[in-house]
Design a protein around this motif. Sequence first.
Motif, short mmCIF file in Angstrom:
data_model
loop_
_atom_site.label_atom_id
_atom_site.label_comp_id
_atom_site.label_asym_id
_atom_site.label_seq_id
_atom_site.Cartn_x
_atom_site.Cartn_y
_atom_site.Cartn_z
N PRO A 178 0.84 -1.22 0.00
CA PRO A 178 0.00 0.00 0.00
C PRO A 178 0.87 1.26 0.00
CG PRO A 178 0.13 -0.87 2.22
CD PRO A 178 0.92 -1.82 1.34
N THR A 179 1.44 1.57 -1.14
CA THR A 179 2.36 2.71 -1.18
C THR A 179 1.66 4.02 -0.85
OG1 THR A 179 2.02 2.76 -3.58
CG2 THR A 179 4.00 1.68 -2.78
N PHE A 180 0.34 4.08 -1.10
CA PHE A 180 -0.39 5.29 -0.71
C PHE A 180 -0.32 5.47 0.81
CE2 PHE A 180 -3.69 2.39 0.59
CZ PHE A 180 -4.37 3.08 1.60
N LEU A 181 -0.42 4.36 1.55
CA LEU A 181 -0.36 4.41 3.01
C LEU A 181 1.05 4.75 3.49
CD1 LEU A 181 -1.67 4.01 5.77
CD2 LEU A 181 -1.17 1.55 5.56
N TYR A 182 2.06 4.17 2.84
CA TYR A 182 3.43 4.48 3.21
C TYR A 182 3.71 5.98 3.07
CZ TYR A 182 4.18 -0.59 2.68
OH TYR A 182 4.10 -1.96 2.78
N GLU A 183 3.29 6.52 1.93
CA GLU A 183 3.57 7.93 1.69
C GLU A 183 2.74 8.81 2.62
OE1 GLU A 183 3.55 11.13 -1.99
OE2 GLU A 183 3.92 9.00 -2.40
N SER A 184 1.51 8.41 2.92
CA SER A 184 0.68 9.17 3.84
C SER A 184 1.32 9.26 5.21
CB SER A 184 -0.71 8.53 3.94
OG SER A 184 -1.53 9.25 4.84
N LEU A 185 1.80 8.13 5.72
CA LEU A 185 2.45 8.12 7.03
C LEU A 185 3.75 8.92 6.99
CD1 LEU A 185 1.89 4.38 8.04
CD2 LEU A 185 0.66 6.39 8.88
N TRP A 186 4.48 8.81 5.89
CA TRP A 186 5.73 9.56 5.77
C TRP A 186 5.45 11.07 5.81
CZ3 TRP A 186 10.79 8.14 5.80
CH2 TRP A 186 11.73 9.12 5.43
N CYS A 187 4.39 11.50 5.15
CA CYS A 187 4.05 12.92 5.14
C CYS A 187 3.65 13.42 6.53
CB CYS A 187 2.92 13.19 4.15
SG CYS A 187 3.43 13.08 2.41
N LEU A 188 3.00 12.58 7.31
CA LEU A 188 2.70 12.95 8.69
C LEU A 188 4.00 13.17 9.47
CD1 LEU A 188 -0.23 10.52 9.60
CD2 LEU A 188 -0.38 12.96 9.10
N GLY A 189 4.97 12.29 9.25
CA GLY A 189 6.27 12.46 9.90
C GLY A 189 6.98 13.71 9.44
N VAL A 190 6.86 14.04 8.15
CA VAL A 190 7.49 15.25 7.62
C VAL A 190 6.88 16.49 8.28
CG1 VAL A 190 7.77 16.70 5.57
CG2 VAL A 190 8.16 14.23 5.42
N ALA A 191 5.56 16.52 8.42
CA ALA A 191 4.89 17.66 9.06
C ALA A 191 5.38 17.82 10.49
CB ALA A 191 3.38 17.46 9.04
N ALA A 192 5.49 16.71 11.22
CA ALA A 192 5.97 16.77 12.60
C ALA A 192 7.43 17.25 12.66
CB ALA A 192 5.85 15.40 13.26
N LEU A 193 8.25 16.79 11.73
CA LEU A 193 9.66 17.20 11.68
C LEU A 193 9.79 18.70 11.45
CD1 LEU A 193 12.73 16.64 11.47
CD2 LEU A 193 12.36 16.19 9.02
N VAL A 194 9.04 19.24 10.51
CA VAL A 194 9.13 20.66 10.19
C VAL A 194 8.68 21.50 11.39
CG1 VAL A 194 8.25 22.50 8.71
CG2 VAL A 194 8.86 20.30 7.72
N ILE A 195 7.59 21.10 12.03
CA ILE A 195 7.11 21.86 13.19
C ILE A 195 8.14 21.84 14.31
CG2 ILE A 195 5.36 21.89 15.02
CD1 ILE A 195 3.35 20.90 12.94
N PHE A 196 8.71 20.66 14.58
CA PHE A 196 9.73 20.54 15.63
C PHE A 196 10.96 21.38 15.32
CE2 PHE A 196 13.71 18.44 16.89
CZ PHE A 196 13.60 18.53 18.26
N ALA A 197 11.49 21.24 14.10
CA ALA A 197 12.70 21.97 13.73
C ALA A 197 12.46 23.47 13.72
CB ALA A 197 13.18 21.50 12.36
N ASP A 198 11.28 23.88 13.31
CA ASP A 198 10.97 25.31 13.26
C ASP A 198 10.93 25.91 14.66
OD1 ASP A 198 10.41 27.67 11.96
OD2 ASP A 198 8.25 27.36 12.02
N ARG A 199 10.37 25.16 15.62
CA ARG A 199 10.32 25.66 16.99
C ARG A 199 11.70 25.67 17.64
NH1 ARG A 199 4.93 22.50 19.32
NH2 ARG A 199 3.37 23.76 18.19
N LYS A 200 12.49 24.68 17.35
CA LYS A 200 13.80 24.55 17.99
C LYS A 200 14.83 25.52 17.40
CE LYS A 200 17.28 21.15 19.40
NZ LYS A 200 17.17 21.53 20.83
N PHE A 201 14.84 25.64 16.08
CA PHE A 201 15.88 26.44 15.42
C PHE A 201 15.36 27.75 14.83
CE2 PHE A 201 17.04 21.90 14.91
CZ PHE A 201 18.20 21.90 15.68
N ARG A 202 14.06 28.03 14.97
CA ARG A 202 13.46 29.26 14.45
C ARG A 202 13.85 29.47 13.00
NH1 ARG A 202 11.05 32.61 17.65
NH2 ARG A 202 11.60 34.43 16.39
#
Length: 336
Positions: A178-202
Amino acid sequence: MELAYIPSPSTGVVYLGPIPLRGYAFCIIIGVFVAVWLGNKRWIARGGRAGTVADIAVWAVPFGLVGGRLYHVITDYELYFGSGRNWVDAFKIWEGGLGIWGAVALGAVGAWIGCRRRGIPLPAYADAIAPGIALAQAIGRWGNWFNQELYGKATDLPWALKIDANPAIGRVAGTYHPTFLYESLWCLGVAALVIFADRKFRLGHGRAFALYVAAYTVGRFWTEYLRVDEAHHVLGLRLNGWTSILVFLAAVAYIVISAKRVPGRELVVEPEAEGDADAGADADADAKADAGSAAGNKAVKLAKPAGAKPAAAKPASAKPAAAKPEDSASGSPKKL
């Protein structure tokens, strides 16, 4: 025999009377709303006005949809202009087929137009909406599930996706990754990464957006490797694989160069909002001054006794009292 698998919907369309509700379009619409909602919260947190993200999205979303469809049609032209194909199908966007590369590229043009009309720097806007775009992709990928498309290689894993046969398009029944599911979960992780990095490193000046692009392309590269749908190959690698590599390198280069040239984050992202804040501060100061003056006047009134009369003013012609001659005992002579 499969003991477990993810079932596919029997149809991608639900009818409410004569009105068709297509799962693919529904997922895209929900993704857009989520992206605007999160982008608005992040924009306000950076000092922008509420509603600005939605106003600019009015430009960015249509441009993005057109760009995504153009990329898909150009890179898979044989699906619409080959032998036995109908070119009119190229306009049937609800049947699936949006290329994220074209959507982001042309969507950025629409966002640039909207930002220019509001006097807003595009990099700051891109940083605000970056994690929202990742969430929109995570939701939008479920549209592929409704259409039973873009699945991966055959597998018997417990989370395999069951696909129904469709001889008209050459689809073979079976269970696939289910590559659609793999990519969906990966995108959730990307969103979390960007929010975390943005808060930590401004992150600022477009670097949060560049981080989203770089992180997404890594996931897209390996999910693209699993897919079995028809695609153009260059040197044995799918076209989207090469695109992922090139876009990843460009995003990383932007992060490095931008950090050296303009470190830190923008102090002002929306000049109009800054003016509103100044006007509000002045109004608060005036209100406090008026309140203080009123309180002082009230205190003066309360300090006076109930029956007290105001002191009479001394007449202007009153002469000062004559000085008394000094006492003789002081030893000083008297003036005659």
